[in-house]
Design a protein around this motif. Structure first.
Motif, PDB file in Angstrom:
ATOM      1  N   TYR A 114      16.020  14.906   9.750  1.00  0.00           N
ATOM      2  CA  TYR A 114      15.055  15.119   8.671  1.00  0.00           C
ATOM      3  C   TYR A 114      13.679  15.554   9.189  1.00  0.00           C
ATOM      4  CZ  TYR A 114      11.739  14.314   4.955  1.00  0.00           C
ATOM      5  OH  TYR A 114      10.716  14.479   4.064  1.00  0.00           O
TER       6      TYR A 114
ATOM      7  N   VAL B 257      11.556  19.495   8.409  1.00  0.00           N
ATOM      8  CA  VAL B 257      10.397  19.316   7.537  1.00  0.00           C
ATOM      9  C   VAL B 257       9.124  19.734   8.262  1.00  0.00           C
ATOM     10  CG1 VAL B 257       8.936  17.597   6.405  1.00  0.00           C
ATOM     11  CG2 VAL B 257      11.390  17.536   6.065  1.00  0.00           C
TER      12      VAL B 257
ATOM     13  N   GLU C 249       3.260  16.131   4.725  1.00  0.00           N
ATOM     14  CA  GLU C 249       4.695  16.342   4.897  1.00  0.00           C
ATOM     15  C   GLU C 249       5.558  15.305   4.168  1.00  0.00           C
ATOM     16  OE1 GLU C 249       5.663  16.688   9.011  1.00  0.00           O
ATOM     17  OE2 GLU C 249       4.341  18.407   9.335  1.00  0.00           O
ATOM     18  N   PRO C 250       5.208  13.995   4.205  1.00  0.00           N
ATOM     19  CA  PRO C 250       6.071  13.008   3.536  1.00  0.00           C
ATOM     20  C   PRO C 250       6.238  13.246   2.038  1.00  0.00           C
ATOM     21  CG  PRO C 250       4.566  11.916   5.052  1.00  0.00           C
ATOM     22  CD  PRO C 250       4.118  13.350   4.952  1.00  0.00           C
TER      23      PRO C 250
ATOM     24  N   GLY D 172       9.594  15.123   1.084  1.00  0.00           N
ATOM     25  CA  GLY D 172      10.881  14.451   1.185  1.00  0.00           C
ATOM     26  C   GLY D 172      11.278  13.803  -0.125  1.00  0.00           C
ATOM     27  N   SER D 173      10.369  13.004  -0.686  1.00  0.00           N
ATOM     28  CA  SER D 173      10.683  12.300  -1.927  1.00  0.00           C
ATOM     29  C   SER D 173      10.838  13.262  -3.093  1.00  0.00           C
ATOM     30  CB  SER D 173       9.599  11.263  -2.237  1.00  0.00           C
ATOM     31  OG  SER D 173       8.331  11.888  -2.315  1.00  0.00           O
TER      32      SER D 173
ATOM     33  N   ARG E 281      14.179  15.459  -2.823  1.00  0.00           N
ATOM     34  CA  ARG E 281      15.393  14.695  -3.125  1.00  0.00           C
ATOM     35  C   ARG E 281      15.578  14.534  -4.633  1.00  0.00           C
ATOM     36  NH1 ARG E 281      17.568  12.196   1.573  1.00  0.00           N
ATOM     37  NH2 ARG E 281      17.113  13.757   3.174  1.00  0.00           N
TER      38      ARG E 281
ATOM     39  N   HIS F  66      14.457  22.732   4.306  1.00  0.00           N
ATOM     40  CA  HIS F  66      14.768  21.554   5.123  1.00  0.00           C
ATOM     41  C   HIS F  66      15.993  20.790   4.645  1.00  0.00           C
ATOM     42  CE1 HIS F  66      12.543  19.177   2.034  1.00  0.00           C
ATOM     43  NE2 HIS F  66      13.257  18.181   2.471  1.00  0.00           N
ATOM     44  N   GLU F  67      16.280  20.802   3.350  1.00  0.00           N
ATOM     45  CA  GLU F  67      17.416  20.011   2.851  1.00  0.00           C
ATOM     46  C   GLU F  67      18.726  20.414   3.521  1.00  0.00           C
ATOM     47  OE1 GLU F  67      17.703  17.454   0.959  1.00  0.00           O
ATOM     48  OE2 GLU F  67      15.777  17.241  -0.044  1.00  0.00           O
TER      49      GLU F  67
ATOM     50  N   VAL G 229      18.859  19.500   7.396  1.00  0.00           N
ATOM     51  CA  VAL G 229      19.119  18.072   7.606  1.00  0.00           C
ATOM     52  C   VAL G 229      20.624  17.826   7.640  1.00  0.00           C
ATOM     53  CG1 VAL G 229      18.870  15.757   6.636  1.00  0.00           C
ATOM     54  CG2 VAL G 229      16.957  17.346   6.530  1.00  0.00           C
TER      55      VAL G 229
END
Length: 406
Positions: A136, A140, A154-155, A158-159, A162, A239-240, A243
């Motif tokens: 991950y 990213v 960056e964080p 992710g959330s 998803r 990125h998904e 990963v």
């Protein structure tokens, strides 16, 4: 004696998409291929044979114009869901800046992988979560660097990503609460990207957003609406899928110790090995198209205006195209898989994803002493389209220093 009825295409698709079959949907795909073009109960056509998928991906009577039914209609559409000529112009605008930026990144990718693994160096037995610790954060960081997204932000992606990818689910209808979360995530990402675009408009930097805003190439700069949808696509898809590619590749290596041992001593094996991961256990299992005309395929007519689900992972294991399709063969030849799609919509980030996977898998093979799965199968993400482990804990005897920098 009565013979049990064969499961319908709908039953097989439902079974393949169920969470409790997420670790191995391939037996259901194999049954689907017995009728490579089949109509589901909701009217969607399921195409699962390699040749049939390949033919449709290169057929001008197939459209990629589709939208997430749970989100408000966009003012403009990303190149992923556009047809020529609009698709072609947008793709040219992206590739003329994106491809040159990634061509010289191998050394930087190696540094990023080294740093991520160095955080866990140990002479004692230890454990890594391949997803959280490598698969991950690597893509990213890369896509955010390319676009000029500040590292501290960056964080956020992710959330949000998803949540946004939940709308891809082929079977489940989201609850009102899930739809609300989806709309809210889309709003948050849109507002953030709009702010980033406006800042780069007046304060250009060395990044892809600035390139697209201030381009002096014949295609000219990208308009703000097109840029917004393009950035959303690159951030989420950028990125998904990678990963999953790295995680699925690690899983294949640990389940095939001979391949792992070969990669450890022959890093050049990474090139065909990554292609085999893309065939054997692709990060994107299926995609949607629609028909612009009646299309005759495998003795069946798919009517104009139909929704078509191309079962990429099923086609990748078609024995009519690949010898021993259910075997993981790291040096497989003639591996024209469907892992990155095909035709006009061949994955724009394929070169970058391959490089990230090459470097990550080679580093894992070379630096982990006696790696082994903590759980097999591992827990999987709640997503049948972007299929991959949610976590991939791996134990090892020790994690050595990188030989290139030691």
């Amino acid at each position: 004696m009565t013979t049990a009825a064969q499961p319908s295409a709908t039953d097989l698709m439902t079974a393949a998409a169920r969470q409790d079959n997420r670790a191995n949907p391939y037996p259901y795909y194999a049954q689907l291929r017995q009728q490579p073009v089949a109509r589901a109960d909701d009217g969607t056509w399921l195409v699962s044979g390699y040749q049939e998928i390949y033919q449709l991906m290169h057929d001008p009577r197939i459209s990629s114009d589709r939208r997430n039914p749970y989100l408000p209609p966009p003012e403009t559409k990303s190149l992923l869901v556009q047809d020529p000529p609009c698709h072609d112009q947008l793709r040219r605008q992206v590739t003329q800046h994106f491809i040159p930026r990634i061509m010289g990144m191998r050394d930087h990718l190696h540094e990023l992988v080294t740093d991520l693994l160095d955080a866990h160096i140990s002479e004692q037995p230890g454990q890594l979560d391949i997803v959280a610790d490598l698969a991950y954060p690597l893509p990213v960081t890369v896509i955010c660097e390319l676009l000029g997204v500040p590292r501290q932000d960056e964080p956020l992606f992710g959330s949000l990503s998803r949540v946004l990818t939940r709308g891809l689910e082929p079977i489940d209808i989201p609850t009102e609460e899930e739809i609300s979360e989806l709309v809210d995530a889309h709003r948050q990402l849109t507002e953030y990207l709009q702010g980033l675009i406006e800042h780069r408009r007046t304060h250009p930097g060395d990044d892809l957003i600035s390139d697209l805003l201030h381009s002096s190439t014949p295609e000219g700069p990208m308009g703000p609406k097109d840029l917004l949808t393009t950035l959303t696509l690159l951030l989420v898809a950028g990125h998904e899928t990678t990963v999953n590619l790295i995680a699925n590749g690690t899983l294949a290596l640990l389940r095939n110790p001979d391949a792992l041992a070969r990669l450890r001593t022959d890093p050049d094996l990474a090139t065909p090995l990554v292609e085999e991961v893309l065939r054997y256990d692709p990060p994107v299992q299926m995609t949607i198209r629609s028909t612009l005309a009646d299309i005759d395929l495998a003795g069946t007519t798919i009517p104009k205006g139909s929704r078509v689900r191309l079962m990429l992972a099923a086609g990748n294991r078609d024995a009519n195209r690949f010898d021993n399709p259910d075997q993981f063969l790291p040096d497989r030849r003639d591996n024209a898989h469907l892992g990155f799609g095909g035709g006009l919509h061949y994955c724009i980030g394929a070169t970058l994803a391959r490089a990230e996977a090459h470097i990550a898998l080679t580093a894992l093979a070379g630096r982990l002493d006696s790696p082994r799965l903590v759980a097999d199968p591992p827990p999987y993400r709640d997503n049948a389209v972007l299929r991959g482990p949610q976590h991939l804990p791996v134990s090892f005897n020790r994690l050595t220093s990188d030989t290139r920098t030691a």
